[in-house]
Design a protein around this motif. Sequence first.
Motif, PDB file in Angstrom:
ATOM      1  N   GLU A 122       0.857  -1.117   0.001  1.00 50.62           N
ATOM      2  CA  GLU A 122      -0.042  -0.060  -0.084  1.00 50.62           C
ATOM      3  C   GLU A 122       0.818   1.270   0.069  1.00 50.62           C
ATOM      4  OE1 GLU A 122      -3.840   1.882   2.472  1.00 50.62           O
ATOM      5  OE2 GLU A 122      -2.229   0.798   3.495  1.00 50.62           O
ATOM      6  N   TRP A 144      -4.778  -1.044  -5.022  1.00 55.16           N
ATOM      7  CA  TRP A 144      -3.611   0.007  -4.994  1.00 55.16           C
ATOM      8  C   TRP A 144      -2.645  -0.262  -6.030  1.00 55.16           C
ATOM      9  CZ3 TRP A 144      -5.443   4.434  -3.815  1.00 55.16           C
ATOM     10  CH2 TRP A 144      -6.253   4.787  -2.531  1.00 55.16           C
ATOM     11  N   ILE A 198     -11.411   1.408  -2.783  1.00 51.21           N
ATOM     12  CA  ILE A 198      -9.998   1.166  -3.322  1.00 51.21           C
ATOM     13  C   ILE A 198      -9.979   0.529  -4.582  1.00 51.21           C
ATOM     14  CG2 ILE A 198      -7.764   0.041  -3.213  1.00 51.21           C
ATOM     15  CD1 ILE A 198      -7.921   0.869   0.211  1.00 51.21           C
ATOM     16  N   LEU A 227     -12.276   8.410   1.391  1.00 48.87           N
ATOM     17  CA  LEU A 227     -12.160   7.306   0.338  1.00 48.87           C
ATOM     18  C   LEU A 227     -13.547   7.060  -0.403  1.00 48.87           C
ATOM     19  CD1 LEU A 227     -10.026   4.809   1.600  1.00 48.87           C
ATOM     20  CD2 LEU A 227      -9.934   5.574  -0.644  1.00 48.87           C
TER      21      LEU A 227
END
Length: 308
Positions: free
Chosen positions: A28, A78, A153, A207
């Motif tokens: 990450e 990611w 994500i 997010l």
Amino acid sequence: MHWLDKAVRQILAHPVCGYQRKARPAVEPTALTVLALLAINRGSDATAALDWLLAAQSPDGSLGLDADTHQPCWPTGWAALAWNNAAREPRDAKSPWATAAQRAIAWLLKARAVAMPRSANMEDDRQVLGHDITLHGWPWAQGTHSWVEPTAINLLALRGAGKTDHPFYHEAVKMLLNRQLPAGGWNFGNTTVLGHVLCPQVQPTGLALAALAGQPRIRDAIQPSVDYLRQSLSRRTTAASLAYALIGLAVHELRAPNTEDLLASAYERTLENGGSPYSTALLVLAAKREAFAHSLSDRAAPPELPRS
């Protein structure tokens, strides 16, 4: 020296990095460092980090926490986003990064969370969990229920891959919107537990807003969450929460007050606490949030959501 100059020098010195300065490299923070370098037009300095991510990828396309810890695989999104953002030129279409991104996206599309069946009484479901338990998003660990942050994500990753017309993308957007708290903001997963409405948190709210980039007809729906973020940010907000909040606002062409002061304060606190590469990369990305938002905005247009 301006705080951003110092932060950029820090990530340039260690693009392959962990959560803390002397910690082992992890997926990450390394992927976020790549995204930060791309946002400041220093993509050529991200090669070592991009290649490290390649070496960390498992044969099935997923990535775990680091090069040796292959489960859980929630950081895969990611890495996919970092590879796709680094390989956006036509000449890079067959590069190792583009190929790795394709494999990671293929894994993500098979790795959705486990949806729960409805009980005989739907009102019981709403009282206990407060959300539609049949909607698929992504989990922190395989074989479990959907959570807000991994879903956000992976939506960013799918958007980065131009997969906004995929049915899984569409359903995960619905799942995020369904998990928004009644008064605005997002918690980490549920909205209600045993009849009690949970409190919003800054990081998942930022997010989630970022993941909803480009969605049509949602400005009114997300306005309470926007208001929550703007009211919640202060010099005490942690670096990661601040960064995600600013990025989440930026993808909707919105800003928070006193942004520069908040970023500078967060960076100084990060240095005082050891100079976390993870926090530093996020703060650089937040400082260049318009560039990051643009990297999302000129992907394939998302489909229209059906009216409920």
